[in-house]
Motif scaffolding. Structure first.
Motif, PDB file in Angstrom:
ATOM      1  N   ASP A 282      21.818  39.906 -17.004  1.00  0.00           N
ATOM      2  CA  ASP A 282      22.675  38.818 -17.467  1.00  0.00           C
ATOM      3  C   ASP A 282      22.331  37.544 -16.688  1.00  0.00           C
ATOM      4  O   ASP A 282      22.653  37.431 -15.499  1.00  0.00           O
ATOM      5  N   ALA A 283      21.678  36.593 -17.359  1.00  0.00           N
ATOM      6  CA  ALA A 283      21.194  35.377 -16.688  1.00  0.00           C
ATOM      7  C   ALA A 283      22.311  34.561 -16.028  1.00  0.00           C
ATOM      8  O   ALA A 283      22.146  34.114 -14.890  1.00  0.00           O
TER       9      ALA A 283
ATOM     10  N   TRP B 269      25.770  50.771  -2.783  1.00  0.00           N
ATOM     11  CA  TRP B 269      26.116  50.981  -4.187  1.00  0.00           C
ATOM     12  C   TRP B 269      26.526  49.652  -4.837  1.00  0.00           C
ATOM     13  O   TRP B 269      26.128  49.350  -5.963  1.00  0.00           O
ATOM     14  N   ILE B 270      27.312  48.848  -4.140  1.00  0.00           N
ATOM     15  CA  ILE B 270      27.700  47.532  -4.658  1.00  0.00           C
ATOM     16  C   ILE B 270      26.454  46.685  -4.890  1.00  0.00           C
ATOM     17  O   ILE B 270      26.343  45.992  -5.906  1.00  0.00           O
ATOM     18  N   ASN B 271      25.499  46.760  -3.969  1.00  0.00           N
ATOM     19  CA  ASN B 271      24.245  46.018  -4.142  1.00  0.00           C
ATOM     20  C   ASN B 271      23.514  46.449  -5.415  1.00  0.00           C
ATOM     21  O   ASN B 271      22.919  45.620  -6.106  1.00  0.00           O
ATOM     22  N   ARG B 272      23.556  47.731  -5.723  1.00  0.00           N
ATOM     23  CA  ARG B 272      22.912  48.220  -6.955  1.00  0.00           C
ATOM     24  C   ARG B 272      23.578  47.580  -8.175  1.00  0.00           C
ATOM     25  O   ARG B 272      22.897  47.190  -9.129  1.00  0.00           O
ATOM     26  N   ILE B 273      24.898  47.495  -8.163  1.00  0.00           N
ATOM     27  CA  ILE B 273      25.610  46.864  -9.280  1.00  0.00           C
ATOM     28  C   ILE B 273      25.200  45.398  -9.397  1.00  0.00           C
ATOM     29  O   ILE B 273      24.876  44.913 -10.481  1.00  0.00           O
ATOM     30  N   ILE B 274      25.212  44.701  -8.282  1.00  0.00           N
ATOM     31  CA  ILE B 274      24.853  43.283  -8.282  1.00  0.00           C
ATOM     32  C   ILE B 274      23.441  43.080  -8.821  1.00  0.00           C
ATOM     33  O   ILE B 274      23.218  42.249  -9.709  1.00  0.00           O
ATOM     34  N   ARG B 275      22.499  43.827  -8.292  1.00  0.00           N
ATOM     35  CA  ARG B 275      21.100  43.658  -8.721  1.00  0.00           C
ATOM     36  C   ARG B 275      20.930  43.979 -10.197  1.00  0.00           C
ATOM     37  O   ARG B 275      20.245  43.266 -10.922  1.00  0.00           O
ATOM     38  N   CYS B 276      21.555  45.038 -10.648  1.00  0.00           N
ATOM     39  CA  CYS B 276      21.433  45.433 -12.042  1.00  0.00           C
ATOM     40  C   CYS B 276      22.036  44.395 -12.981  1.00  0.00           C
ATOM     41  O   CYS B 276      21.426  44.020 -13.986  1.00  0.00           O
ATOM     42  N   LEU B 277      23.223  43.921 -12.674  1.00  0.00           N
ATOM     43  CA  LEU B 277      23.850  42.904 -13.517  1.00  0.00           C
ATOM     44  C   LEU B 277      23.035  41.612 -13.507  1.00  0.00           C
ATOM     45  O   LEU B 277      22.885  40.965 -14.543  1.00  0.00           O
ATOM     46  N   ALA B 278      22.501  41.248 -12.360  1.00  0.00           N
ATOM     47  CA  ALA B 278      21.682  40.035 -12.273  1.00  0.00           C
ATOM     48  C   ALA B 278      20.419  40.155 -13.123  1.00  0.00           C
ATOM     49  O   ALA B 278      19.980  39.185 -13.738  1.00  0.00           O
TER      50      ALA B 278
ATOM     51  N   HIS C 142      25.083  32.964 -10.824  1.00  0.00           N
ATOM     52  CA  HIS C 142      26.304  33.075 -10.015  1.00  0.00           C
ATOM     53  C   HIS C 142      26.029  33.818  -8.703  1.00  0.00           C
ATOM     54  O   HIS C 142      26.413  33.359  -7.620  1.00  0.00           O
ATOM     55  N   ILE C 143      25.375  34.961  -8.805  1.00  0.00           N
ATOM     56  CA  ILE C 143      25.092  35.797  -7.622  1.00  0.00           C
ATOM     57  C   ILE C 143      24.177  35.078  -6.646  1.00  0.00           C
ATOM     58  O   ILE C 143      24.389  35.116  -5.434  1.00  0.00           O
ATOM     59  N   ASN C 144      23.151  34.430  -7.149  1.00  0.00           N
ATOM     60  CA  ASN C 144      22.230  33.737  -6.247  1.00  0.00           C
ATOM     61  C   ASN C 144      22.939  32.637  -5.462  1.00  0.00           C
ATOM     62  O   ASN C 144      22.640  32.409  -4.290  1.00  0.00           O
ATOM     63  N   LYS C 145      23.931  31.991  -6.066  1.00  0.00           N
ATOM     64  CA  LYS C 145      24.732  31.001  -5.334  1.00  0.00           C
ATOM     65  C   LYS C 145      25.616  31.692  -4.296  1.00  0.00           C
ATOM     66  O   LYS C 145      25.774  31.207  -3.177  1.00  0.00           O
ATOM     67  N   LYS C 146      26.199  32.826  -4.667  1.00  0.00           N
ATOM     68  CA  LYS C 146      27.076  33.563  -3.753  1.00  0.00           C
ATOM     69  C   LYS C 146      26.312  34.095  -2.540  1.00  0.00           C
ATOM     70  O   LYS C 146      26.854  34.155  -1.440  1.00  0.00           O
ATOM     71  N   ILE C 147      25.087  34.515  -2.745  1.00  0.00           N
ATOM     72  CA  ILE C 147      24.284  35.038  -1.636  1.00  0.00           C
ATOM     73  C   ILE C 147      24.065  33.957  -0.583  1.00  0.00           C
ATOM     74  O   ILE C 147      24.060  34.231   0.620  1.00  0.00           O
ATOM     75  N   LEU C 148      23.927  32.729  -1.008  1.00  0.00           N
ATOM     76  CA  LEU C 148      23.731  31.621  -0.066  1.00  0.00           C
ATOM     77  C   LEU C 148      24.969  31.327   0.763  1.00  0.00           C
ATOM     78  O   LEU C 148      24.875  30.727   1.825  1.00  0.00           O
ATOM     79  N   THR C 149      26.156  31.761   0.285  1.00  0.00           N
ATOM     80  CA  THR C 149      27.401  31.393   0.965  1.00  0.00           C
ATOM     81  C   THR C 149      28.112  32.550   1.653  1.00  0.00           C
ATOM     82  O   THR C 149      29.193  32.367   2.182  1.00  0.00           O
ATOM     83  N   TYR C 150      27.530  33.736   1.654  1.00  0.00           N
ATOM     84  CA  TYR C 150      28.306  34.838   2.233  1.00  0.00           C
ATOM     85  C   TYR C 150      27.977  35.063   3.701  1.00  0.00           C
ATOM     86  O   TYR C 150      26.892  34.801   4.170  1.00  0.00           O
ATOM     87  N   ASP C 151      28.989  35.529   4.405  1.00  0.00           N
ATOM     88  CA  ASP C 151      28.897  35.840   5.819  1.00  0.00           C
ATOM     89  C   ASP C 151      28.623  37.333   5.956  1.00  0.00           C
ATOM     90  O   ASP C 151      29.334  38.153   5.374  1.00  0.00           O
TER      91      ASP C 151
ATOM     92  N   ARG D 279      34.456  37.258 -17.260  1.00  0.00           N
ATOM     93  CA  ARG D 279      33.981  38.388 -18.053  1.00  0.00           C
ATOM     94  C   ARG D 279      32.626  38.053 -18.684  1.00  0.00           C
ATOM     95  O   ARG D 279      32.425  36.946 -19.182  1.00  0.00           O
ATOM     96  N   ILE D 280      31.733  39.017 -18.698  1.00  0.00           N
ATOM     97  CA  ILE D 280      30.400  38.796 -19.249  1.00  0.00           C
ATOM     98  C   ILE D 280      30.470  38.552 -20.755  1.00  0.00           C
ATOM     99  O   ILE D 280      29.930  37.596 -21.258  1.00  0.00           O
ATOM    100  N   SER D 281      31.124  39.401 -21.493  1.00  0.00           N
ATOM    101  CA  SER D 281      31.388  39.183 -22.913  1.00  0.00           C
ATOM    102  C   SER D 281      32.418  40.208 -23.359  1.00  0.00           C
ATOM    103  O   SER D 281      32.630  41.220 -22.696  1.00  0.00           O
ATOM    104  N   GLU D 282      33.027  39.965 -24.482  1.00  0.00           N
ATOM    105  CA  GLU D 282      34.090  40.851 -24.958  1.00  0.00           C
ATOM    106  C   GLU D 282      33.592  42.256 -25.272  1.00  0.00           C
ATOM    107  O   GLU D 282      34.304  43.220 -25.099  1.00  0.00           O
ATOM    108  N   ASP D 283      32.379  42.380 -25.770  1.00  0.00           N
ATOM    109  CA  ASP D 283      31.911  43.687 -26.222  1.00  0.00           C
ATOM    110  C   ASP D 283      30.814  44.289 -25.341  1.00  0.00           C
ATOM    111  O   ASP D 283      30.276  45.332 -25.643  1.00  0.00           O
ATOM    112  N   LYS D 284      30.498  43.655 -24.252  1.00  0.00           N
ATOM    113  CA  LYS D 284      29.410  44.123 -23.399  1.00  0.00           C
ATOM    114  C   LYS D 284      29.966  44.745 -22.127  1.00  0.00           C
ATOM    115  O   LYS D 284      30.839  44.175 -21.488  1.00  0.00           O
TER     116      LYS D 284
END
Length: 186
Positions: free
Chosen positions: A102-103, A90-99, A108-117, A137-142
């Motif tokens: 939101d450019a 489910w967390i992966n679904r959130i990550i993929r959808c936000l990626a 950010h996520i692509n960098k994090k994927i390279l560094t996670y254990d 935060r992505i934006s105040e109203d989004k």
């Protein structure tokens, strides 16, 4: 080739939801209430539908993309697919959808994927924190709405309290741009 957000495993619920969407009508009052709640409550991230078997929780979840503004994805926890009860998916679904939506988050996520254990996949809260803790935060109203249907089924099949959705939700703080609709039996 470096891994990116598209390498995160998810389950596709399209076919599963088609059966429910065809057979279900009504509950417009509920969708209106959910939309009002998420728009009006910037600090409240979770809307829960707790109802007995037969209420239509799964059908409501399956129609969420069409009926709930800003709903981006649905995750169904179902006994017919035990892996669907894993909070990491489910967390992966959130990550993929936000990626996908939101450019800057995608970068950010692509960098994090390279560094996670991969060991952090054993703890959903730690896994979530790895990807979201230092992202602003992505934006105040989004905001984005994500649905998790069958929370009760997930916990019955999760394989231990540390991996359960209830354990995850009990201690997890979500960024205000993530809104969650949960369905469960009492």
């Amino acid at each position: 080739d470096n891994p990116d957000y598209t390498s995160l495993p998810v389950i596709d619920f399209t076919d599963f939801c088609e059966n429910y969407v065809k057979q279900f009508t009504g509950r417009e009052w509920l969708y209106k209430d959910i939309n009002t709640f998420f728009k009006a409550n910037n600090s409240k991230n979770i809307y829960a539908i707790i109802a007995p078997k037969g209420f239509g929780k799964t059908a409501i979840a399956c129609q969420a993309r069409e009926k709930i503004e800003c709903c981006k994805d649905i995750h169904i926890c179902h006994s017919s697919n035990p892996s669907s009860c894993n909070p990491i998916l489910w967390i992966n679904r959130i990550i993929r959808c936000l990626a996908e939506n939101d450019a800057p988050f995608r970068e950010h996520i692509n960098k994090k994927i390279l560094t996670y254990d991969e060991n952090i996949e054993k703890n959903p809260a730690e896994y979530f924190s790895h990807f979201f803790s230092d992202y602003p935060r992505i934006s105040e109203d989004k905001f984005f709405v994500f649905v998790i249907d069958g929370l009760d089924e997930a916990d019955a099949r999760s394989g231990g309290a540390d991996k359960s959705f209830n354990s995850f939700f009990k201690y997890q703080t979500f960024p205000t741009y993530i809104k969650i609709l949960i369905t469960s039996r009492p």
